[in-house]
Design a protein around this motif. Structure first.
Motif, short mmCIF file in Angstrom:
data_model
loop_
_atom_site.label_atom_id
_atom_site.label_comp_id
_atom_site.label_asym_id
_atom_site.label_seq_id
_atom_site.Cartn_x
_atom_site.Cartn_y
_atom_site.Cartn_z
N ILE A 262 0.79 -1.11 -0.09
CA ILE A 262 0.00 -0.03 -0.11
C ILE A 262 0.87 1.26 0.03
O ILE A 262 1.81 1.43 1.01
CB ILE A 262 -0.86 0.03 1.25
N GLU A 263 0.79 1.98 -0.99
CA GLU A 263 1.73 3.28 -1.45
C GLU A 263 1.06 4.54 -1.33
O GLU A 263 -0.03 4.57 -2.02
CB GLU A 263 2.54 3.12 -2.39
N GLY A 264 1.55 5.56 -0.62
CA GLY A 264 0.97 6.66 -0.58
C GLY A 264 -0.47 6.89 0.02
O GLY A 264 -1.34 7.88 -0.35
N LEU A 265 -0.69 6.24 0.88
CA LEU A 265 -2.03 6.10 1.55
C LEU A 265 -2.23 7.71 2.36
O LEU A 265 -1.24 7.89 3.30
CB LEU A 265 -2.29 4.92 2.63
N GLU A 266 -3.20 8.30 2.26
CA GLU A 266 -3.31 9.92 2.64
C GLU A 266 -4.39 9.74 4.07
O GLU A 266 -5.23 9.04 3.97
CB GLU A 266 -3.89 10.69 1.67
N VAL A 267 -3.65 10.32 5.08
CA VAL A 267 -4.22 10.19 6.28
C VAL A 267 -4.36 11.75 7.06
O VAL A 267 -3.15 12.18 7.11
CB VAL A 267 -3.99 9.41 7.55
N GLU A 268 -5.59 12.12 7.06
CA GLU A 268 -5.63 13.30 7.73
C GLU A 268 -5.84 13.23 9.40
O GLU A 268 -6.90 12.66 9.77
CB GLU A 268 -6.99 14.21 7.24
N THR A 269 -5.06 13.57 10.20
CA THR A 269 -5.02 13.58 11.39
C THR A 269 -4.51 14.76 12.33
O THR A 269 -3.70 15.45 11.86
CB THR A 269 -4.64 12.20 12.13
N LEU B 63 1.36 10.67 4.82
CA LEU B 63 1.34 9.78 3.80
C LEU B 63 1.81 8.35 4.52
O LEU B 63 2.92 8.42 5.15
CB LEU B 63 2.24 10.18 2.88
N VAL B 64 1.41 7.35 4.27
CA VAL B 64 1.67 6.03 4.72
C VAL B 64 2.20 4.99 3.46
O VAL B 64 1.19 4.88 2.40
CB VAL B 64 0.67 5.14 5.64
N ASP B 65 3.51 4.37 3.73
CA ASP B 65 3.59 3.44 2.82
C ASP B 65 3.91 2.22 3.52
O ASP B 65 4.48 2.00 4.67
CB ASP B 65 4.95 3.68 2.10
N LEU B 66 3.22 1.00 2.90
CA LEU B 66 3.44 -0.33 3.72
C LEU B 66 3.73 -1.47 2.66
O LEU B 66 3.30 -1.50 1.59
CB LEU B 66 1.97 -0.81 4.30
N GLU B 67 4.58 -2.25 3.29
CA GLU B 67 5.19 -3.46 2.47
C GLU B 67 4.98 -4.47 3.70
O GLU B 67 5.53 -4.29 4.48
CB GLU B 67 6.48 -3.60 2.07
N LEU C 202 7.00 -0.13 7.35
CA LEU C 202 6.14 0.92 7.31
C LEU C 202 6.90 2.44 7.35
O LEU C 202 7.88 2.67 7.71
CB LEU C 202 5.46 0.88 8.68
N THR C 203 6.56 3.27 6.21
CA THR C 203 6.92 4.66 6.12
C THR C 203 5.88 5.46 6.40
O THR C 203 4.82 5.35 5.87
CB THR C 203 7.78 4.78 4.77
N LEU C 204 6.28 6.47 7.22
CA LEU C 204 5.25 7.53 7.80
C LEU C 204 6.03 8.86 7.42
O LEU C 204 6.82 9.15 7.84
CB LEU C 204 4.92 7.37 9.11
N ARG C 205 5.31 9.61 6.50
CA ARG C 205 5.63 10.68 6.09
C ARG C 205 4.84 11.99 6.38
O ARG C 205 3.80 11.68 6.46
CB ARG C 205 6.01 10.98 4.50
#
Length: 118
Positions: free
Chosen positions: A7-14, A30-34, A95-98
């Motif tokens: 899952i790449e570039g998942l946008e989360v507003e928080t 922005l969340v990237d998951l492998e 997990l990458t959290l940007r």
């Protein structure tokens, strides 16, 4: 096993951040998951019930980060990784959290963690 679900570039507003103003507004993460997942069975059966449900994972990511409202990206990444591993039975993940715009001269800043055994 070298299979993964991405899952790449998942946008989360928080709410995220340590400054007072940051605690009063939503910001975009922005969340990237492998995620390690044996894709052989769903590859043979073509049955979604044999696959890792990336829509459900995505919904869980959004819900977790919105509820958590972390001050630090490191905290968000740790809690999120543990939650995903527990809920979905994921043995390993990266997990990458940007946080885009956090540093004016950078496109984004962030953290990347790996948890579990591949």
């Amino acid at each position: 096993m070298a299979d993964s679900v991405l899952i790449e570039g998942l946008e989360v507003e928080t709410v995220v951040g340590v400054y007072d103003w940051e605690r009063r507004v939503d910001q975009r993460l922005l969340v990237d998951l492998e995620m390690a997942w044996d894709n052989q069975l769903p590859g043979r059966t073509d049955d979604v019930s044999d696959a890792l449900d990336y829509a459900a994972v995505s919904e869980r990511v959004v819900a977790c980060l919105r509820e958590l409202k972390p001050q630090l990206l490191e905290r968000g990444a740790e809690v999120l990784a543990g939650d995903l591993q527990e809920v979905f039975g994921i043995s390993w993940l990266r997990l990458t959290l940007r946080k885009p715009g956090a540093v004016p001269a950078a496109q984004s800043v962030g953290v990347r963690i790996e948890r579990g055994q591949r």
